[in-house]
Design a protein around this motif. Structure first.
Motif, PDB file in Angstrom:
ATOM      1  N   CYS A  10       0.840  -1.194   0.000  1.00  0.00           N
ATOM      2  CA  CYS A  10       0.000   0.000   0.000  1.00  0.00           C
ATOM      3  C   CYS A  10       0.877   1.248   0.000  1.00  0.00           C
ATOM      4  CB  CYS A  10      -0.917   0.006   1.221  1.00  0.00           C
ATOM      5  SG  CYS A  10      -2.019   1.439   1.281  1.00  0.00           S
ATOM      6  N   CYS A  16      -8.844   2.867  -3.124  1.00  0.00           N
ATOM      7  CA  CYS A  16      -9.604   1.673  -2.770  1.00  0.00           C
ATOM      8  C   CYS A  16     -10.849   1.982  -1.948  1.00  0.00           C
ATOM      9  CB  CYS A  16      -8.728   0.695  -2.008  1.00  0.00           C
ATOM     10  SG  CYS A  16      -8.009   1.390  -0.512  1.00  0.00           S
ATOM     11  N   CYS A  50     -12.892  -2.519  -5.362  1.00  0.00           N
ATOM     12  CA  CYS A  50     -11.856  -2.026  -4.454  1.00  0.00           C
ATOM     13  C   CYS A  50     -10.497  -2.602  -4.845  1.00  0.00           C
ATOM     14  CB  CYS A  50     -12.240  -2.422  -3.038  1.00  0.00           C
ATOM     15  SG  CYS A  50     -11.035  -2.076  -1.780  1.00  0.00           S
ATOM     16  N   SER A  53      -9.183  -1.165  -8.107  1.00  0.00           N
ATOM     17  CA  SER A  53      -8.808   0.252  -8.064  1.00  0.00           C
ATOM     18  C   SER A  53      -7.402   0.491  -7.522  1.00  0.00           C
ATOM     19  CB  SER A  53      -9.813   1.034  -7.221  1.00  0.00           C
ATOM     20  OG  SER A  53      -9.681   0.700  -5.851  1.00  0.00           O
ATOM     21  N   CYS A  54      -6.813  -0.507  -6.888  1.00  0.00           N
ATOM     22  CA  CYS A  54      -5.488  -0.323  -6.282  1.00  0.00           C
ATOM     23  C   CYS A  54      -4.387  -0.430  -7.340  1.00  0.00           C
ATOM     24  CB  CYS A  54      -5.252  -1.362  -5.195  1.00  0.00           C
ATOM     25  SG  CYS A  54      -3.635  -1.172  -4.407  1.00  0.00           S
TER      26      CYS A  54
END
Length: 63
Positions: A10, A16, A50, A53-54
């Motif tokens: 991350c 996200c 989610c 989208s990362c």
């Protein structure tokens, strides 16, 4: 289905949370924390969005 986070990947973009605000929260720096590891019924599509989208593939779904 489970939503899993690899916190080492991350980078704090925060993208996200937009498709899944009930599943992911952001800390004060924008890093993700999974609120619901077990994805509640009816939110499976949000969990997948989610993950997609990362930009760093820090999230994944299992099951």
């Amino acid at each position: 289905m489970k939503l899993l986070l690899d916190s080492t990947r991350c980078q704090g973009y925060g993208l996200c949370q937009e498709p899944a605000p009930d599943l992911v929260e952001l800390d004060e720096w924008g890093y993700a924390n999974v609120i619901a590891v077990v994805v509640p019924a009816g939110t499976e599509d949000a969990a997948r969005a989610c993950v997609e989208s990362c930009p760093n593939s820090a999230l994944r779904v299992e099951g």
